[in-house]
Design a protein around this motif. Sequence first.
Motif, PDB file in Angstrom:
ATOM      1  N   UNK A 182      61.119  69.349  48.989  1.00 20.23           N
ATOM      2  CA  UNK A 182      60.654  70.794  49.345  1.00 20.23           C
ATOM      3  C   UNK A 182      61.297  70.933  51.060  1.00 20.23           C
ATOM      4  N   UNK A 183      61.792  71.920  50.925  1.00 22.78           N
ATOM      5  CA  UNK A 183      62.597  72.314  52.208  1.00 22.78           C
ATOM      6  C   UNK A 183      61.773  73.483  52.778  1.00 22.78           C
ATOM      7  N   UNK A 184      61.182  74.406  52.245  1.00 20.71           N
ATOM      8  CA  UNK A 184      60.304  75.524  52.793  1.00 20.71           C
ATOM      9  C   UNK A 184      59.518  75.875  51.932  1.00 20.71           C
ATOM     10  N   UNK A 185      58.117  76.407  52.451  1.00 21.22           N
ATOM     11  CA  UNK A 185      57.269  76.896  51.715  1.00 21.22           C
ATOM     12  C   UNK A 185      56.710  78.333  52.173  1.00 21.22           C
ATOM     13  N   UNK A 186      57.179  79.362  51.259  1.00 18.34           N
ATOM     14  CA  UNK A 186      56.851  80.740  51.557  1.00 18.34           C
ATOM     15  C   UNK A 186      55.486  81.206  51.095  1.00 18.34           C
ATOM     16  N   UNK A 187      54.902  82.026  52.170  1.00 17.76           N
ATOM     17  CA  UNK A 187      53.400  82.356  51.562  1.00 17.76           C
ATOM     18  C   UNK A 187      53.426  83.676  50.920  1.00 17.76           C
ATOM     19  N   UNK A 188      54.249  83.660  49.807  1.00 17.30           N
ATOM     20  CA  UNK A 188      54.347  84.798  48.967  1.00 17.30           C
ATOM     21  C   UNK A 188      55.342  84.556  47.780  1.00 17.30           C
ATOM     22  N   UNK A 189      54.771  84.968  46.721  1.00 19.74           N
ATOM     23  CA  UNK A 189      55.591  84.640  45.586  1.00 19.74           C
ATOM     24  C   UNK A 189      56.651  85.664  45.406  1.00 19.74           C
ATOM     25  N   UNK A 190      56.298  87.067  45.794  1.00 18.21           N
ATOM     26  CA  UNK A 190      57.274  88.009  45.926  1.00 18.21           C
ATOM     27  C   UNK A 190      58.311  88.060  46.845  1.00 18.21           C
ATOM     28  N   UNK A 191      58.145  87.352  47.856  1.00 22.53           N
ATOM     29  CA  UNK A 191      59.182  87.269  49.029  1.00 22.53           C
ATOM     30  C   UNK A 191      59.871  86.015  48.716  1.00 22.53           C
ATOM     31  N   UNK A 192      59.588  85.004  48.081  1.00 26.18           N
ATOM     32  CA  UNK A 192      60.415  83.854  48.071  1.00 26.18           C
ATOM     33  C   UNK A 192      61.825  83.917  47.469  1.00 26.18           C
ATOM     34  N   UNK A 193      61.873  84.646  46.313  1.00 24.53           N
ATOM     35  CA  UNK A 193      63.512  84.701  46.019  1.00 24.53           C
ATOM     36  C   UNK A 193      64.279  85.359  46.895  1.00 24.53           C
ATOM     37  N   UNK A 194      63.727  86.288  47.546  1.00 28.04           N
ATOM     38  CA  UNK A 194      64.886  86.968  48.765  1.00 28.04           C
ATOM     39  C   UNK A 194      65.213  85.798  49.844  1.00 28.04           C
ATOM     40  N   UNK A 195      64.638  84.694  49.831  1.00 23.47           N
ATOM     41  CA  UNK A 195      64.984  83.730  50.900  1.00 23.47           C
ATOM     42  C   UNK A 195      65.929  82.779  50.442  1.00 23.47           C
ATOM     43  N   UNK A 196      66.380  83.123  49.208  1.00 21.53           N
ATOM     44  CA  UNK A 196      67.465  81.866  48.522  1.00 21.53           C
ATOM     45  C   UNK A 196      68.771  82.157  48.875  1.00 21.53           C
ATOM     46  N   UNK A 197      69.270  83.579  48.814  1.00 25.82           N
ATOM     47  CA  UNK A 197      70.821  83.870  49.271  1.00 25.82           C
ATOM     48  C   UNK A 197      71.344  83.161  50.392  1.00 25.82           C
ATOM     49  N   UNK A 198      72.044  82.294  50.299  1.00 26.24           N
ATOM     50  CA  UNK A 198      72.947  81.811  51.446  1.00 26.24           C
ATOM     51  C   UNK A 198      72.413  80.330  51.511  1.00 26.24           C
ATOM     52  N   UNK A 199      71.566  80.010  50.659  1.00 24.85           N
ATOM     53  CA  UNK A 199      71.063  78.636  50.771  1.00 24.85           C
ATOM     54  C   UNK A 199      71.423  77.685  49.406  1.00 24.85           C
ATOM     55  N   UNK A 200      71.121  76.725  49.263  1.00 26.74           N
ATOM     56  CA  UNK A 200      71.143  75.661  48.234  1.00 26.74           C
ATOM     57  C   UNK A 200      69.727  75.484  47.554  1.00 26.74           C
TER      58      UNK A 200
END
Length: 302
Positions: free
Chosen positions: A222-240
């Motif tokens: 676990x690298x990061x925990x997002x406090x939002x199911x809806x927000x989570x995928x938008x944190x993925x671009x540019x990462x592994x």
Amino acid sequence: MKLASFDLNLLVALDALLAEESVSRAAERLRIGQPAMSATLTRLRSVLGDPVLVRVGRAMERTVFAESLREPLAEILHDVELLLNSGTAFDPATSRRSFTIAASDYVTLMLLRPLIERLSTIAPEVSLRVIPGDAGMLENVRRGLIDLAIYPAELLPMNLPFRTEKLFTEDFVCVTAAANPDVGEELTVEQLSTLPYLAAAQGALASLADQRLDEAQIPRNTTMTAQSFVLAPFLLPGTRMYTIIQRRLAALLMDDARFRTLQPPIPIAAVHELLIWSPRRTADAGHDWLRAQLHNNAELLT
């Protein structure tokens, strides 16, 4: 102070003032002029012997005494509303009721947003207040501070003293950035443990996908925990990183070239979203109408 000498309309105004911590917003909420609300606050201060709201910097804040009134006042007004609505007809076209629903951001997006869109046509004066599910959610349902909760059955205790109805079923998929060089056409069980993982939660509402992986004894990096199911995928671009989210939510990303959706390499059991409400609302026609609207929207989910 004797009840007969007290103007009970002041309680409705007090509830709005305590909720909004603003004379102008409270006036908008009750659809009256700001001067009238200012005069009402002056009357409340005189009757209660307390400032109720005090200025702190550029904002207004509740006094300690006013804060102590919030929950009991909400319960009283709720009981009065139940009394007035019990056994009476409900006309959505003219009603000005406001309903409070506890739900995750995922349920809000998938189920409640379309309802708001429909309300503008079928019930233009009805409003919804949506709050996140948290540790106090069930107690607030019991006390009538929340009209309805929408929550996964798998996260609820057994033998709830509430009425419940199944709303819809949901399962999970994995999502990663389309340009993630570590992910091919499919994920492996080993990659679930080794790839950077973005966990998704909402306050006390943890991801049931994580619970399923724990049951399967699959650790995550676990690298990061997002406090939002809806927000989570938008944190993925540019990462592994990869994340695990609801299938219907992932479907909204299908036309976005930044994302790739993959089937989990192990079975992740589906979850069942329930409607939860107090039995005290059985005779509330407006509440029956709202539940029917939610069921109608749930049937439209594909």
